[in-house]
Design a protein around this motif. Structure first.
Motif, PDB file in Angstrom:
ATOM      1  N   ILE A 127      12.079  -0.196  -9.423  1.00  0.00           N
ATOM      2  CA  ILE A 127      11.348  -0.064  -8.168  1.00  0.00           C
ATOM      3  C   ILE A 127       9.857  -0.120  -8.481  1.00  0.00           C
ATOM      4  N   LEU A 128       9.167  -1.046  -7.828  1.00  0.00           N
ATOM      5  CA  LEU A 128       7.735  -1.207  -8.018  1.00  0.00           C
ATOM      6  C   LEU A 128       6.998  -0.653  -6.804  1.00  0.00           C
ATOM      7  N   PHE A 129       5.933   0.071  -7.048  1.00  0.00           N
ATOM      8  CA  PHE A 129       5.151   0.608  -5.933  1.00  0.00           C
ATOM      9  C   PHE A 129       3.677   0.567  -6.286  1.00  0.00           C
ATOM     10  N   SER A 130       2.875   0.476  -5.251  1.00  0.00           N
ATOM     11  CA  SER A 130       1.420   0.467  -5.387  1.00  0.00           C
ATOM     12  C   SER A 130       0.828   1.249  -4.228  1.00  0.00           C
ATOM     13  N   ALA A 131      -0.349   1.804  -4.433  1.00  0.00           N
ATOM     14  CA  ALA A 131      -1.057   2.543  -3.394  1.00  0.00           C
ATOM     15  C   ALA A 131      -2.541   2.487  -3.693  1.00  0.00           C
ATOM     16  N   GLY A 132      -3.350   2.434  -2.624  1.00  0.00           N
ATOM     17  CA  GLY A 132      -4.786   2.360  -2.839  1.00  0.00           C
ATOM     18  C   GLY A 132      -5.566   2.485  -1.552  1.00  0.00           C
ATOM     19  N   VAL A 133      -6.844   2.125  -1.630  1.00  0.00           N
ATOM     20  CA  VAL A 133      -7.772   2.204  -0.493  1.00  0.00           C
ATOM     21  C   VAL A 133      -8.458   0.854  -0.348  1.00  0.00           C
ATOM     22  N   GLY A 134      -9.069   0.644   0.839  1.00  0.00           N
ATOM     23  CA  GLY A 134      -9.761  -0.604   1.094  1.00  0.00           C
ATOM     24  C   GLY A 134     -10.871  -0.438   2.107  1.00  0.00           C
ATOM     25  N   HIS A 135     -11.584  -1.526   2.351  1.00  0.00           N
ATOM     26  CA  HIS A 135     -12.703  -1.531   3.293  1.00  0.00           C
ATOM     27  C   HIS A 135     -12.687  -2.845   4.063  1.00  0.00           C
ATOM     28  N   GLY A 145      -0.090   1.276   1.095  1.00  0.00           N
ATOM     29  CA  GLY A 145       0.918   1.486   0.067  1.00  0.00           C
ATOM     30  C   GLY A 145       2.060   0.507   0.246  1.00  0.00           C
ATOM     31  N   LEU A 146       2.739   0.191  -0.842  1.00  0.00           N
ATOM     32  CA  LEU A 146       3.882  -0.718  -0.787  1.00  0.00           C
ATOM     33  C   LEU A 146       4.918  -0.275  -1.801  1.00  0.00           C
ATOM     34  N   ILE A 147       6.167  -0.640  -1.529  1.00  0.00           N
ATOM     35  CA  ILE A 147       7.278  -0.334  -2.420  1.00  0.00           C
ATOM     36  C   ILE A 147       8.284  -1.472  -2.324  1.00  0.00           C
ATOM     37  N   GLY A 148       8.873  -1.840  -3.464  1.00  0.00           N
ATOM     38  CA  GLY A 148       9.817  -2.945  -3.463  1.00  0.00           C
ATOM     39  C   GLY A 148      10.296  -3.280  -4.854  1.00  0.00           C
ATOM     40  N   SER A 149      10.637  -4.540  -5.036  1.00  0.00           N
ATOM     41  CA  SER A 149      11.162  -5.030  -6.312  1.00  0.00           C
ATOM     42  C   SER A 149      10.365  -6.257  -6.741  1.00  0.00           C
ATOM     43  N   ASP A 256      -6.632  -9.058   2.963  1.00  0.00           N
ATOM     44  CA  ASP A 256      -5.996  -9.200   4.269  1.00  0.00           C
ATOM     45  C   ASP A 256      -7.006  -9.714   5.283  1.00  0.00           C
ATOM     46  N   THR A 257      -6.479 -10.297   6.353  1.00  0.00           N
ATOM     47  CA  THR A 257      -7.315 -10.703   7.476  1.00  0.00           C
ATOM     48  C   THR A 257      -6.532 -10.529   8.777  1.00  0.00           C
ATOM     49  N   ASP A 258      -7.216 -10.060   9.807  1.00  0.00           N
ATOM     50  CA  ASP A 258      -6.638  -9.884  11.137  1.00  0.00           C
ATOM     51  C   ASP A 258      -7.327 -10.876  12.073  1.00  0.00           C
ATOM     52  N   PRO A 259      -6.695 -12.005  12.380  1.00  0.00           N
ATOM     53  CA  PRO A 259      -7.359 -13.004  13.219  1.00  0.00           C
ATOM     54  C   PRO A 259      -7.533 -12.558  14.669  1.00  0.00           C
ATOM     55  N   ILE A 260      -6.733 -11.620  15.127  1.00  0.00           N
ATOM     56  CA  ILE A 260      -6.850 -11.163  16.515  1.00  0.00           C
ATOM     57  C   ILE A 260      -8.036 -10.217  16.667  1.00  0.00           C
ATOM     58  N   ARG A 261      -8.155  -9.255  15.759  1.00  0.00           N
ATOM     59  CA  ARG A 261      -9.270  -8.309  15.824  1.00  0.00           C
ATOM     60  C   ARG A 261     -10.536  -8.867  15.196  1.00  0.00           C
ATOM     61  N   GLY A 262     -10.409  -9.927  14.415  1.00  0.00           N
ATOM     62  CA  GLY A 262     -11.561 -10.609  13.867  1.00  0.00           C
ATOM     63  C   GLY A 262     -12.225  -9.914  12.695  1.00  0.00           C
ATOM     64  N   TYR A 263     -11.452  -9.417  11.743  1.00  0.00           N
ATOM     65  CA  TYR A 263     -12.053  -8.814  10.545  1.00  0.00           C
ATOM     66  C   TYR A 263     -11.195  -9.131   9.333  1.00  0.00           C
ATOM     67  N   SER A 264     -11.772  -8.974   8.162  1.00  0.00           N
ATOM     68  CA  SER A 264     -11.074  -9.133   6.889  1.00  0.00           C
ATOM     69  C   SER A 264     -11.149  -7.826   6.111  1.00  0.00           C
ATOM     70  N   GLN A 265     -10.293  -7.716   5.113  1.00  0.00           N
ATOM     71  CA  GLN A 265     -10.179  -6.457   4.361  1.00  0.00           C
ATOM     72  C   GLN A 265      -9.961  -6.755   2.888  1.00  0.00           C
ATOM     73  N   ILE A 266     -10.616  -6.007   2.025  1.00  0.00           N
ATOM     74  CA  ILE A 266     -10.408  -6.070   0.590  1.00  0.00           C
ATOM     75  C   ILE A 266     -10.022  -4.687   0.098  1.00  0.00           C
ATOM     76  N   SER A 267      -8.992  -4.613  -0.763  1.00  0.00           N
ATOM     77  CA  SER A 267      -8.456  -3.320  -1.202  1.00  0.00           C
ATOM     78  C   SER A 267      -8.133  -3.369  -2.680  1.00  0.00           C
ATOM     79  N   ILE A 268      -8.068  -2.198  -3.268  1.00  0.00           N
ATOM     80  CA  ILE A 268      -7.676  -2.034  -4.669  1.00  0.00           C
ATOM     81  C   ILE A 268      -6.786  -0.810  -4.776  1.00  0.00           C
ATOM     82  N   GLY A 269      -5.828  -0.862  -5.708  1.00  0.00           N
ATOM     83  CA  GLY A 269      -4.898   0.252  -5.866  1.00  0.00           C
ATOM     84  C   GLY A 269      -4.304   0.274  -7.257  1.00  0.00           C
ATOM     85  N   LEU A 270      -3.433   1.248  -7.478  1.00  0.00           N
ATOM     86  CA  LEU A 270      -2.735   1.434  -8.748  1.00  0.00           C
ATOM     87  C   LEU A 270      -1.263   1.121  -8.564  1.00  0.00           C
ATOM     88  N   ASN A 271      -0.626   0.605  -9.622  1.00  0.00           N
ATOM     89  CA  ASN A 271       0.800   0.323  -9.584  1.00  0.00           C
ATOM     90  C   ASN A 271       1.476   0.907 -10.815  1.00  0.00           C
TER      91      ASN A 271
END
Length: 273
Positions: A127-135, A145-149, A256-271
């Motif tokens: 099981i692989l997981f990651s979690a972090g913050v962004g702006h 956060g994410l979890i999966g394989s 990430d990018t949200d075309p409806i709200r009109g913003y982009s996001q950059i994030s970093i985390g640990l896995n």
């Protein structure tokens, strides 16, 4: 003389053979009365109110045996020196997926032994997981956060405005009775919760998320003392966001990018790779 001797022999025999029938009758009746008294005493309660359980305590009922012919072995805390436990199917390792022992971090696996003697090892999927913050580009902070394989993953993202309304807030103010100049810029506060899934292709993952958010907008102006704000709108919305991740050792980058709200996001985390 002979007749006298015969008479002397016959008289004792007659005296010994004449035994009263009362002896046998009395004996049988006394035995019957004793057995009746015994049965009556066993059925009637004792006069001293002492339970018969003291002399004949009830026995514990034995549980039904295992229909499969196996004995149940419960040894919850009896681990051996290698950290293995004993159960119905032999020694086993109770810790899931990955554990640490004297040999370092290890992962559970299954070894198949065939009749031909060939062996192969089937490793369990980690099981692989990651979690972090962004702006974001519209001055919001994100927690994700994410979890999966190795093939796919489930991802969540929460984005919110971190700016604080520095004005004096009047919740019942209305636009038609304003007596101070208004600013051209409104104060906004957003909060959005995203949930979605992604597909891994090597070390890169591509995902899509649907978001459910709330937006608060306030009029704001200024008088001689300071800033003033009052309600303009409070609405809910649904949006969508797409993005990708790139895994490194212990570090994950996320865009990430949200075309409806009109913003982009950059994030970093640990896995946990």
């Amino acid at each position: 003389m002979k007749k006298l001797l015969m008479l002397l022999l016959i008289i004792p025999m007659i005296s010994f053979s004449q035994v009263s029938s009362w002896r046998t009758t009395t004996s049988q009746s006394s035995q019957a009365s004793q057995s009746t008294q015994t049965r009556v005493q066993s059925l009637t309660p004792q006069e001293n109110n002492v339970s018969s359980w003291r002399n004949n305590p009830p026995q514990q009922l034995q549980p039904n045996p295992d229909p499969r012919g196996r004995g149940r072995i419960q040894n919850w805390n009896g681990a051996n020196q290698f950290g293995y436990y004993w159960g119905n199917y032999g020694w086993y390792q109770p810790f899931p997926y990955i554990w640490y022992d004297d040999y370092g971090w290890r992962q559970r696996s299954v070894i198949n032994i065939y009749e031909s003697g060939r062996r192969d090892t089937v490793a369990s999927t980690p099981i692989l997981f990651s979690a972090g913050v962004g702006h974001t580009t519209n001055k919001q902070i994100a927690y994700w956060g994410l979890i999966g394989s190795k093939k796919g993953y489930f991802i969540v993202d929460y984005v919110m405005t971190y700016s604080i309304d520095q004005n004096s807030y009047f919740p019942y103010g209305q636009i038609n009775n304003v007596d101070f100049p208004l600013s051209k810029n409104d104060w906004k506060k957003e909060s959005t919760f995203y949930v979605g899934g992604g597909k891994r292709i090597g070390k890169i993952g591509i995902h899509g998320m649907i978001g459910f958010g709330n937006e608060i907008i306030r009029w704001q102006g200024k008088d001689a003392i300071g800033g003033i704000s009052f309600p303009k709108s409070n609405s809910s919305f649904t949006t969508f966001k797409v993005g990708l991740i790139r895994d490194f050792k212990f570090v994950t980058l996320k865009l990430d990018t949200d075309p409806i709200r009109g913003y982009s996001q950059i994030s970093i985390g640990l896995n946990n790779k």
